[in-house]
Design an enzyme around this catalytic site. Structure first.
Site, PDB file in Angstrom:
ATOM      1  N   ASP B 265      -8.442 -12.280  -6.746  1.00 27.75           N
ATOM      2  CA  ASP B 265      -8.325 -10.904  -7.139  1.00 27.75           C
ATOM      3  C   ASP B 265      -9.842 -10.424  -7.508  1.00 27.75           C
ATOM      4  O   ASP B 265     -10.684 -11.103  -7.841  1.00 27.75           O
ATOM      5  CB  ASP B 265      -7.421 -11.111  -8.541  1.00 27.75           C
ATOM      6  CG  ASP B 265      -7.504  -9.712  -9.265  1.00 27.75           C
ATOM      7  OD1 ASP B 265      -6.860  -8.642  -8.754  1.00 27.75           O
ATOM      8  OD2 ASP B 265      -8.162  -9.614 -10.435  1.00 27.75           O
ATOM      9  N   GLU B 302      -9.664  -9.820  -2.544  1.00 29.09           N
ATOM     10  CA  GLU B 302      -9.571  -8.506  -2.723  1.00 29.09           C
ATOM     11  C   GLU B 302     -10.767  -7.910  -2.946  1.00 29.09           C
ATOM     12  O   GLU B 302     -11.630  -8.063  -3.931  1.00 29.09           O
ATOM     13  CB  GLU B 302      -8.567  -8.107  -3.905  1.00 29.09           C
ATOM     14  CG  GLU B 302      -8.277  -6.858  -4.132  1.00 29.09           C
ATOM     15  CD  GLU B 302      -8.050  -6.496  -5.509  1.00 29.09           C
ATOM     16  OE1 GLU B 302      -7.445  -5.158  -5.734  1.00 29.09           O
ATOM     17  OE2 GLU B 302      -8.234  -7.013  -6.570  1.00 29.09           O
ATOM     18  N   HIS B 331      -4.728   3.697   1.991  1.00 29.93           N
ATOM     19  CA  HIS B 331      -4.941   5.073   1.517  1.00 29.93           C
ATOM     20  C   HIS B 331      -4.758   5.973   2.586  1.00 29.93           C
ATOM     21  O   HIS B 331      -3.986   7.133   2.062  1.00 29.93           O
ATOM     22  CB  HIS B 331      -6.289   5.103   0.849  1.00 29.93           C
ATOM     23  CG  HIS B 331      -6.446   4.262  -0.229  1.00 29.93           C
ATOM     24  ND1 HIS B 331      -5.763   3.284  -1.017  1.00 29.93           N
ATOM     25  CD2 HIS B 331      -7.913   3.581  -0.742  1.00 29.93           C
ATOM     26  CE1 HIS B 331      -5.974   2.862  -2.018  1.00 29.93           C
ATOM     27  NE2 HIS B 331      -7.312   2.552  -1.863  1.00 29.93           N
TER      28      HIS B 331
END
Lengths: 572, 572
Positions: B265, B302, B331
């Site tokens: 993460d 990430e 996105h």
């Protein structure tokens, strides 16, 4: 490699007698140019989409004073001022960048591996304390044999006396030292003599007094901490213009002032999480300048991270600097010579550490460091020795001592010669600190002449606190006192017998270094540590690329004679 | 590559029925093991030179509860606890790491390029909300065709309901989900079915409640800022043990739990100025594990920096992760599909940006980003497509919306098929978010069940503030409410006609992806964007390495029919 256009800030006179004023202030509603004293003295400026404000004014003469008026209320000097004739709080002055005529067309720069660097502080180098003072001593430096001078930062600082790291106008020459044209004359003269000139520049922070950058825009960030105040905003919103400001500054010194290189102060404190690190962007901009001008430029980073990334080529994931300071060579040498173990010298003291420095430039390449209380560093496996600048002294290592003692004041004469030989016969790029060559005994103390009373008392208290750990007794000299500065000016005593003898030794070693092929080989396989005996004798072999010229160098760090047999010589 | 021994913390039962307790607390004067309930219940521990405290106790059974007593005053759970049966504030419990017998010897792991990943949240995936619940659904996932599941963080969090990013015991399985042996059974079953298992782990911060790490040692630093609280001390004094703590954690999941990979993460928030970056150290430790066990492991970061350094090989100056999430593909896709332009979608919206993502995985490779207000990113020139994980949805992109809407609730049916095809026919590693395959219309909301009232109100206020920019009206659901969690549990409605049709489409696309050689080529030259027409039609060509199998894929992002002539086809 990205090729970027960096907008210049500042007041730029053109050949038609017009002056282009440009300043970045993205959050301001209006910015006005103010020419105090002239009749029609305010000029509204136009904002472009990046937040730069511009106005072109005719009939401006060099020397004309100006301020910017921000939102009609704040009157401020130009962050990109080229001249602050009345110091950091006064008006900025227009300069004519084309006034000086260089005559160094023949000069194409100098590769780092050719450099024997002499670091000096303009104010303390000569009794004059000026750039003209430096020019007058260039012949003496030429005679010593060094090939490059490195000038401590010249950006405008508060007051007259300052090391230079409190600069707040990166584009302005400190007004106590002379004019921009004096600096150009210095570079031009140096080049005529065959000497390169490196400038120390500070892009990791701004000084604490007279810093008006924050009134103009988001130059700073709180995302990272630095020991010297706010970190520069190299990676947040609006950072493009901040990066451009400093990169333009580097290009100004290298291009307009014909500097041969820059020493980037504390490059490990250029905090930047961008995919294109600002150090790499700077290195690439300088590469483009080299391509355009055909002049070699060198970038040397000061970094204490023992991380070869800074000097690795971009295609190897590095940032592309040419070289870096290798502090640990100094620490290993200094602690073995002096026996000091306080502060960061806690991590050093054995001759085998100096041997490690001869092998890798770094001493800590991943081992546990007791002082840092963690494993530290990485192995610079693929970097030639000429990427590392080494020294027995420099402004920091001398001047950050409470009493600013140079080695000349700490060591017996014979040890000074040993220190000189260790540095000058090493495969690294040697750097001498002004006065070292004749064993100067005067200190180089930390000195300032700030004007802000609060800052002065904070600084004085801070120095005392800082030295609580380093020295058991005694008082730290007051950095604000004129005496502290005066005590730090070189004596130039080259006549006393020891001084004359040491100078002769430096001259010999420099000459020897320049002329023996074995000493000119910067490849890693050209230098071998053969033995470290009794923590006293270090045996180094050096040879040229073709194994034609070989030298066995024995450094004895003890007062006792050492016996060593070369038979069955094995690399350690 | 350095080969380091990492000391394990925790309570480790050995085959002789003894338990080795070890905890790092370098600044404590004394540390005592406390076994509540037993007769002789305190055991003084011995400190080693690195600050680890140890004691070996015989006759300890799995499930035995314990605390550590720090300096005789602070009673605290074990930071490396394997089990917190009463939650984050209660005692730790001893586990037997050898209790479960794996039967997956045949399994050697899975390369990232073979993965079709299915991200799930244990609590919201099934009505049971447990690891056993996941096991019961593995056959359904196998039928769907995915090859790997990625489980959102499993570390012990405060309360029962949590996304997992508030974990405070990285080594303990969240007590609401089942036991460590349940997780091993899950991995073992998955391997038997040919499925890989990836675990999401959080090493950039600790959760806000039940975090007692700071009582043990300098796990945190204020040198850097993170949006989620204090940064982890990866590079300051004493950081070796902190790095070891997290690296040991990674090794535990990969080695003892047989996990095939980890999703790290927010790896951009592993602040570390060390020469050996902690991400590289972790990657090297995992490489050594692979060498030792012969099992392939993958590390996926990430990161939102568009910086290929994280996934470049170490010899190219990279940190050596195998892959990274490519948020900008999402996105570009999401904003073109939905027309949304708020928040970070401000930077997206044109189909040409999706085309750019098909070419480089990143959309911003050095251009100016209006949202970030600076130039952003670098070109990942040398990275195969299989280093990038792409998705039309994931827990963050869905759950960080105020109303947690999945695409199923935002888009018409035809657009869902288009989203699926864009991801699954891409040359990247596709990731589906649980329920996406049948067009789940239930939201995935942000939910917590903290116990600290102050934290709860701060969180509730924070969510409202956060969404001021993203959504004009409406109230943010209360993360603490049980309803918010319950609304987020999958419906498993695969029978409704649209859902069944979409599921069939996903199955077809996955099958097609697996079996067409053109779709299995992750080299950059195997994928070409041919045209972007009218901001509506994206024409992609894919071929296998030998140009034997070629596919022309036409994505129509408009309701109108598009006409395109392939004659004179030129790469854009």
């Amino acid at each position: 490699m990205t090729s970027r256009i960096y907008k210049c800030q500042g007041a730029l006179l053109n050949a038609r007698g017009e002056c282009q004023f440009r300043v970045w202030a993205p959050f301001r509603e209006n910015v006005t140019l103010l020419l105090p004293g002239s009749r029609e003295n305010t000029y509204p400026m136009q904002r472009d989409e990046e937040g730069y404000w511009e106005v072109l004014v005719a009939g401006i003469r060099p020397g004309a004073l100006y301020y910017y008026l921000l939102d009609g209320t704040l009157q401020r000097p130009d962050p990109a001022s080229r001249n602050q004739p009345e110091g950091v709080h006064g008006p900025s002055a227009v300069t004519d960048p084309a006034a000086f005529t260089f005559t160094d067309d023949h000069w194409t720069g100098m590769r780092l591996e050719e450099m024997i660097i002499y670091e000096l502080h303009t104010g303390a180098f000569t009794p004059e304390g000026t750039l003209q003072g430096i020019i007058s001593r260039l012949p003496a430096l030429l005679e010593l044999g060094i090939t490059a001078i490195e000038i401590m930062p010249l950006a405008q600082c508060p007051g007259r006396r300052n090391w230079g790291y409190d600069g707040v106008y990166p584009f302005a020459l400190h007004n106590a030292y002379g004019s921009a044209d004096d600096l150009k004359e210095l570079v031009n003269t140096a080049h005529a003599l065959g000497l390169a000139v490196i400038l120390d520049v500070v892009y990791n922070h701004q000084g604490p007094e007279g810093n008006y950058l924050q009134d103009y825009g988001p130059y700073f960030t709180d995302r990272y901490c630095t020991p010297w105040g706010q970190a520069i905003n190299f990676d947040g919103a609006w950072s493009d213009a901040v990066r451009a400001f400093y990169i333009q500054n580097a290009l100004m010194w290298l291009d307009e002032f014909h500097m041969d290189g820059l020493r980037l102060d504390a490059v490990h404190a250029y905090w930047d999480s961008s995919a294109l690190h600002v150090v790499q962007e700077l290195a690439e901009a300088v590469q483009q300048l080299e391509a355009r001008t055909g002049k070699k430029k060198v970038l040397i980073g000061e970094t204490d991270l023992n991380n070869p990334r800074y000097i690795n080529p971009v295609e190897k994931g590095g940032y592309g600097l040419h070289g870096q300071w290798a502090d640990e060579f100094h620490h290993a040498l200094h602690s073995r010579l002096t026996g000091e173990r306080n502060g960061y010298y806690e991590d050093f003291g054995c001759l085998s550490q100096l041997a490690a420095a001869f092998e890798h430039a770094y001493v800590y390449t991943g081992q546990y460091s007791p002082h840092r209380k963690r494993r530290f560093g990485a192995l610079p496996e693929h970097n030639p020795y000429s990427q590392f600048v080494v020294f027995a002294q420099n402004h920091d290592q001398v001047g950050n001592r409470m009493l600013g003692e140079r080695l000349g004041a700490l060591l017996p004469f014979e040890a000074l010669k040993l220190a000189a030989a260790t540095v000058l016969l090493s495969p690294f790029v040697p750097l001498l600190f002004m006065g070292e060559e004749y064993g100067e005994r005067r200190p180089f103390l930390f000195f300032t002449s700030h004007g802000d009373p609060q800052l002065i008392s904070a600084l004085q208290a801070g120095r005392k606190r800082e030295f609580a750990a380093f020295h058991a007794g005694g008082e730290a000299p007051d950095p604000q006192s004129l005496q502290t500065f005066q005590a730090s000016v070189l004596s130039w005593d080259m006549q006393s017998p020891d001084n004359a003898a040491l100078l002769a030794c430096y001259r010999f070693l420099i000459d020897f270094r320049k002329n023996r092929p074995a000493l000119r080989n910067d490849r890693r396989e050209g230098t071998r540590v053969h033995a470290v005996l009794n923590d006293a004798l270090l045996v180094l072999e050096r040879e040229d690329e073709h194994s034609q010229d070989r030298l066995l160098i024995l450094f004895n760090f003890d007062r006792q004679e050492q016996v060593w047999h070369s038979a069955g010589m094995q690399p350690v």
